[in-house]
Every structure is written in C-alpha cells, then in structure tokens.
Design a protein around this motif. Structure first.
Motif, PDB file in Angstrom:
ATOM      1  N   VAL A 183     -16.325  16.393 -17.417  1.00  0.00           N
ATOM      2  CA  VAL A 183     -15.856  16.320 -16.032  1.00  0.00           C
ATOM      3  C   VAL A 183     -14.623  15.421 -15.925  1.00  0.00           C
ATOM      4  O   VAL A 183     -13.697  15.686 -15.152  1.00  0.00           O
ATOM      5  N   THR A 184     -14.613  14.368 -16.743  1.00  0.00           N
ATOM      6  CA  THR A 184     -13.490  13.421 -16.726  1.00  0.00           C
ATOM      7  C   THR A 184     -12.168  14.136 -16.959  1.00  0.00           C
ATOM      8  O   THR A 184     -11.186  13.909 -16.250  1.00  0.00           O
ATOM      9  N   SER A 185     -12.171  15.012 -17.941  1.00  0.00           N
ATOM     10  CA  SER A 185     -10.951  15.734 -18.270  1.00  0.00           C
ATOM     11  C   SER A 185     -10.617  16.772 -17.196  1.00  0.00           C
ATOM     12  O   SER A 185      -9.463  16.901 -16.774  1.00  0.00           O
ATOM     13  N   ALA A 186     -11.642  17.472 -16.691  1.00  0.00           N
ATOM     14  CA  ALA A 186     -11.408  18.523 -15.698  1.00  0.00           C
ATOM     15  C   ALA A 186     -10.816  17.970 -14.408  1.00  0.00           C
ATOM     16  O   ALA A 186     -10.007  18.627 -13.750  1.00  0.00           O
ATOM     17  N   LEU A 187     -11.219  16.761 -14.037  1.00  0.00           N
ATOM     18  CA  LEU A 187     -10.791  16.204 -12.750  1.00  0.00           C
ATOM     19  C   LEU A 187      -9.754  15.091 -12.907  1.00  0.00           C
ATOM     20  O   LEU A 187      -9.540  14.304 -11.981  1.00  0.00           O
ATOM     21  N   SER A 188      -9.129  15.027 -14.043  1.00  0.00           N
ATOM     22  CA  SER A 188      -8.187  13.946 -14.329  1.00  0.00           C
ATOM     23  C   SER A 188      -7.073  13.846 -13.283  1.00  0.00           C
ATOM     24  O   SER A 188      -6.783  12.762 -12.769  1.00  0.00           O
ATOM     25  N   LYS A 189      -6.452  14.984 -12.936  1.00  0.00           N
ATOM     26  CA  LYS A 189      -5.370  14.943 -11.958  1.00  0.00           C
ATOM     27  C   LYS A 189      -5.881  14.512 -10.584  1.00  0.00           C
ATOM     28  O   LYS A 189      -5.268  13.721  -9.885  1.00  0.00           O
ATOM     29  N   SER A 222      -8.423  12.718 -10.017  1.00  0.00           N
ATOM     30  CA  SER A 222      -8.768  11.304 -10.105  1.00  0.00           C
ATOM     31  C   SER A 222      -7.536  10.442  -9.828  1.00  0.00           C
ATOM     32  O   SER A 222      -7.591   9.478  -9.068  1.00  0.00           O
ATOM     33  N   GLU A 223      -6.409  10.834 -10.411  1.00  0.00           N
ATOM     34  CA  GLU A 223      -5.160  10.096 -10.175  1.00  0.00           C
ATOM     35  C   GLU A 223      -4.728  10.211  -8.718  1.00  0.00           C
ATOM     36  O   GLU A 223      -4.297   9.230  -8.106  1.00  0.00           O
ATOM     37  N   LEU A 224      -4.852  11.400  -8.175  1.00  0.00           N
ATOM     38  CA  LEU A 224      -4.480  11.614  -6.778  1.00  0.00           C
ATOM     39  C   LEU A 224      -5.265  10.676  -5.862  1.00  0.00           C
ATOM     40  O   LEU A 224      -4.704  10.044  -4.964  1.00  0.00           O
ATOM     41  N   HIS A 225      -6.572  10.583  -6.094  1.00  0.00           N
ATOM     42  CA  HIS A 225      -7.394   9.739  -5.245  1.00  0.00           C
ATOM     43  C   HIS A 225      -7.100   8.261  -5.436  1.00  0.00           C
ATOM     44  O   HIS A 225      -7.144   7.484  -4.487  1.00  0.00           O
ATOM     45  N   ALA A 226      -6.758   7.891  -6.667  1.00  0.00           N
ATOM     46  CA  ALA A 226      -6.517   6.477  -6.974  1.00  0.00           C
ATOM     47  C   ALA A 226      -5.178   5.989  -6.431  1.00  0.00           C
ATOM     48  O   ALA A 226      -5.087   4.879  -5.904  1.00  0.00           O
ATOM     49  N   TYR A 227      -4.146   6.798  -6.559  1.00  0.00           N
ATOM     50  CA  TYR A 227      -2.795   6.308  -6.270  1.00  0.00           C
ATOM     51  C   TYR A 227      -2.226   6.796  -4.952  1.00  0.00           C
ATOM     52  O   TYR A 227      -1.351   6.154  -4.378  1.00  0.00           O
ATOM     53  N   LYS A 245     -27.333  13.711  -9.113  1.00  0.00           N
ATOM     54  CA  LYS A 245     -26.784  13.028 -10.286  1.00  0.00           C
ATOM     55  C   LYS A 245     -25.390  13.570 -10.610  1.00  0.00           C
ATOM     56  O   LYS A 245     -24.455  12.802 -10.870  1.00  0.00           O
ATOM     57  N   PHE A 246     -25.241  14.887 -10.576  1.00  0.00           N
ATOM     58  CA  PHE A 246     -23.961  15.514 -10.891  1.00  0.00           C
ATOM     59  C   PHE A 246     -22.872  15.046  -9.926  1.00  0.00           C
ATOM     60  O   PHE A 246     -21.768  14.672 -10.326  1.00  0.00           O
ATOM     61  N   LEU A 247     -23.169  15.032  -8.627  1.00  0.00           N
ATOM     62  CA  LEU A 247     -22.169  14.617  -7.639  1.00  0.00           C
ATOM     63  C   LEU A 247     -21.854  13.135  -7.784  1.00  0.00           C
ATOM     64  O   LEU A 247     -20.729  12.694  -7.506  1.00  0.00           O
ATOM     65  N   SER A 248     -22.832  12.374  -8.227  1.00  0.00           N
ATOM     66  CA  SER A 248     -22.618  10.962  -8.493  1.00  0.00           C
ATOM     67  C   SER A 248     -21.624  10.793  -9.650  1.00  0.00           C
ATOM     68  O   SER A 248     -20.732   9.933  -9.606  1.00  0.00           O
ATOM     69  N   ILE A 249     -21.772  11.627 -10.668  1.00  0.00           N
ATOM     70  CA  ILE A 249     -20.843  11.615 -11.798  1.00  0.00           C
ATOM     71  C   ILE A 249     -19.443  12.023 -11.351  1.00  0.00           C
ATOM     72  O   ILE A 249     -18.444  11.363 -11.687  1.00  0.00           O
ATOM     73  N   VAL A 250     -19.350  13.087 -10.562  1.00  0.00           N
ATOM     74  CA  VAL A 250     -18.053  13.538 -10.039  1.00  0.00           C
ATOM     75  C   VAL A 250     -17.385  12.428  -9.239  1.00  0.00           C
ATOM     76  O   VAL A 250     -16.201  12.133  -9.415  1.00  0.00           O
ATOM     77  N   SER A 251     -18.163  11.773  -8.367  1.00  0.00           N
ATOM     78  CA  SER A 251     -17.627  10.677  -7.556  1.00  0.00           C
ATOM     79  C   SER A 251     -17.119   9.550  -8.450  1.00  0.00           C
ATOM     80  O   SER A 251     -16.065   8.956  -8.186  1.00  0.00           O
ATOM     81  N   GLY A 252     -17.868   9.259  -9.494  1.00  0.00           N
ATOM     82  CA  GLY A 252     -17.460   8.217 -10.435  1.00  0.00           C
ATOM     83  C   GLY A 252     -16.152   8.552 -11.108  1.00  0.00           C
ATOM     84  O   GLY A 252     -15.264   7.695 -11.223  1.00  0.00           O
ATOM     85  N   VAL A 253     -15.989   9.789 -11.523  1.00  0.00           N
ATOM     86  CA  VAL A 253     -14.733  10.219 -12.154  1.00  0.00           C
ATOM     87  C   VAL A 253     -13.575  10.088 -11.167  1.00  0.00           C
ATOM     88  O   VAL A 253     -12.495   9.604 -11.510  1.00  0.00           O
ATOM     89  N   LEU A 254     -13.801  10.468  -9.912  1.00  0.00           N
ATOM     90  CA  LEU A 254     -12.717  10.436  -8.925  1.00  0.00           C
ATOM     91  C   LEU A 254     -12.315   9.018  -8.527  1.00  0.00           C
ATOM     92  O   LEU A 254     -11.232   8.809  -7.989  1.00  0.00           O
ATOM     93  N   THR A 255     -13.189   8.055  -8.770  1.00  0.00           N
ATOM     94  CA  THR A 255     -12.847   6.678  -8.403  1.00  0.00           C
ATOM     95  C   THR A 255     -12.561   5.799  -9.615  1.00  0.00           C
ATOM     96  O   THR A 255     -12.254   4.617  -9.463  1.00  0.00           O
ATOM     97  N   GLU A 256     -12.614   6.361 -10.831  1.00  0.00           N
ATOM     98  CA  GLU A 256     -12.560   5.484 -12.009  1.00  0.00           C
ATOM     99  C   GLU A 256     -11.183   4.866 -12.267  1.00  0.00           C
ATOM    100  O   GLU A 256     -11.076   3.884 -12.995  1.00  0.00           O
TER     101      GLU A 256
END
Lengths: 143, 142
Positions: B77-83, B85-90, B128-139
């Motif tokens: 999931v980390t790789s799939a949502l990498s972009k 994740s950056e969008l949400h962070a920055y 659990k899955f959505l928790s993982i997705v949320s974690g990736v988007l905020t990491e």
C-alpha cells in the motif's frame, strides 16, 4: 426483531433492537481484540464465531444496550443519568473511557447494518451525537 | 500492523462488490462525513457540498478509487499511495484525526449497503485495512 420499514424517533429505536447489543459488544471484541482484557472470565473468545456465539457476551451486550437505551430517554441530562455508572466504571471496573467511544462507533455500524438505507447520513449524525454524549457522561465522574 | 492472508482475502473479495457501486459508496461516505463531522467541511470551502452536488460525487469517486488502488496493491500500500501520501503531507495537510472519521463513515456505508457480507471478520479486516491506508497517507507529515 428489527423492522427497517418503520421510521423511528431516537428514543424509540432501542425498543426494537434486542440483538443489537450482543452484536455490538461482540464486534467490539473481534475488531478491537485488546478490549477482551475486560472479559477474560467470559470463556472462549478465540474466533469471531466463538465471540458472537458466546452466551456471556450476548447477555452482557444486552445489559449494556438496555442501560444505554434507558439513558437515552434522558438526553437532556446524560451526565446525571450515567453518574453512578460512571463511578462504577472508574472505581470498580477500571475501564478506559476510550472504550466507550469505540463501542459507540461499533454500535453505529451495527445499526447501519440492520437499517440499511433508512440509516441516512442525517440519522447517523444524530446517533453520533448521542453515543458521544453517553461516552462523555460515562467518563464524567472519573478521577 | 499488517494484514493476515485471511484479512487480505476478505478485503479483496469485498472490493469486487464495492467496485460495482464505487461512485454511490464514495458519495455516501462523504455525505456521512460532512453530516456527522461538519468540521471536515473546513477543508472544502471551495466546494458545493450539498447532497447531489456534482463536486461531491466527483470527489467521492476519487476517494473510493484511491481505496481501490490500495486494494489492488494490498501487499504494498505504501508504494501504491506514495503520491497521495506526499499530496496530503505537503499540500492538503488534513489533520490526521479526519482519516479516522472518514474511515468510520466508509465502514458505516459498507455495513449499510452490504449487511450480509459485512460480517464481524469483514468489519475487522476493513477497519484494519483503512487504518493502514490512513497511516500511509499521514506517514510523511513530519
């Protein structure tokens, strides 16, 4: 049992929802397994089927929901209504109030499952306020 | 925290049902979010958020499509949502608490639309899955 075709003001909802308490407590224990820490004396909680079929879980779930539904007859004074239970959960049961929030959200999901389309966003919003109010009332006497 | 094989199977198989109604699910999830957690509207001052709004529908589709991307790459999931994740962070910088609200509203929507499939095990797997997705988007937030 539940009838999805009726409309229901908040205070009357729980009159019809016997098995919802058991399902809500059961799902809490399955989805958030650390909550089992309060129920080690309940016997077999080793799988979702075991939890949901567990007689003690069902009985306790019903007890919790009966208390909840009695409480929501008094939405204007939740803190007063749940004062004694709040002290019990703090002093005797030692339950972290975060668990009340978790259970409240699981209850909302169970209601959505049972009522389907009837559980509109607007109705959900009302319920979220109620479960938040009950959780807050149960935490109010903690010291 | 990572998904067991059984949890992955549950998520993927439920997704195949969800994806046939993706837009409906996405729109309803957002309607629930904005009804129950009106503070989430602060991130959308530029949107018409009324029920039936085209913007709401479009955004709901986007959100569900992203969930679908995560499902399709459930092993990474980390790789799939990498972009994203950056969008949400920055750029978006949505406070992390809102991912919990959105995840909850998606679970409510799934329970409402798929009562038979949304068993306790499915509920656990999706939470659990959505928790993982949320974690990736905020990491990458800090």
């Amino acid at each position: 049992s539940l009838s999805a075709s009726e409309s229901f003001p908040m205070s009357q909802l729980f009159v019809k929802v016997d098995e919802v308490g058991a399902e809500a407590l059961g799902r809490l224990l399955v989805v958030y397994p650390w909550t089992q820490r309060f129920f080690e004396h309940f016997g077999d909680l080793s799988s979702a089927d075991a939890v949901l079929g567990n007689a003690k879980v069902k009985a306790h779930g019903k007890k919790v929901l009966d208390s909840f539904s009695n409480g929501v007859q008094h939405l204007d004074d939740l803190k007063g209504t749940f004062a004694e239970l709040s002290e019990l959960h703090c002093d005797k049961l030692h339950v972290d109030p975060e668990n009340f929030r978790l259970l409240g959200n699981v209850l909302v999901i169970v209601l959505a499952r049972h009522f389907g389309k009837e559980f509109t966003p607007e109705l959900q919003a009302e319920f979220q306020k109620v479960v938040a109010g009950v959780a807050s009332a149960l935490a109010h006497r903690y010291h | 925290m990572s998904l067991t094989r059984a949890e992955r199977t549950i998520v993927v198989s439920m997704w195949s049902k969800i994806s046939t109604q993706a837009d409906v699910i996405g729109t309803e999830t957002l309607e629930r979010l904005f009804s129950c957690y009106p503070q989430a509207k602060t991130y959308f001052p530029h949107f018409d958020l009324h029920s039936g709004s085209a913007q709401l529908r479009a955004h709901g589709s986007k959100v569900v499509a992203a969930v679908g991307d995560a499902v399709k790459s459930i092993d990474n999931v980390t790789s799939a949502l990498s972009k994203l994740s950056e969008l949400h962070a920055y750029v978006l910088r949505v406070d992390p608490v809102n991912f919990k609200f959105l995840s909850h509203c998606l679970l409510v929507t799934l329970a409402s639309h798929f009562p038979a499939d949304f068993t306790a095990d499915a509920h656990a797997a999706w939470d659990k899955f959505l928790s993982i997705v949320s974690g990736v988007l905020t990491e990458k937030y800090r």
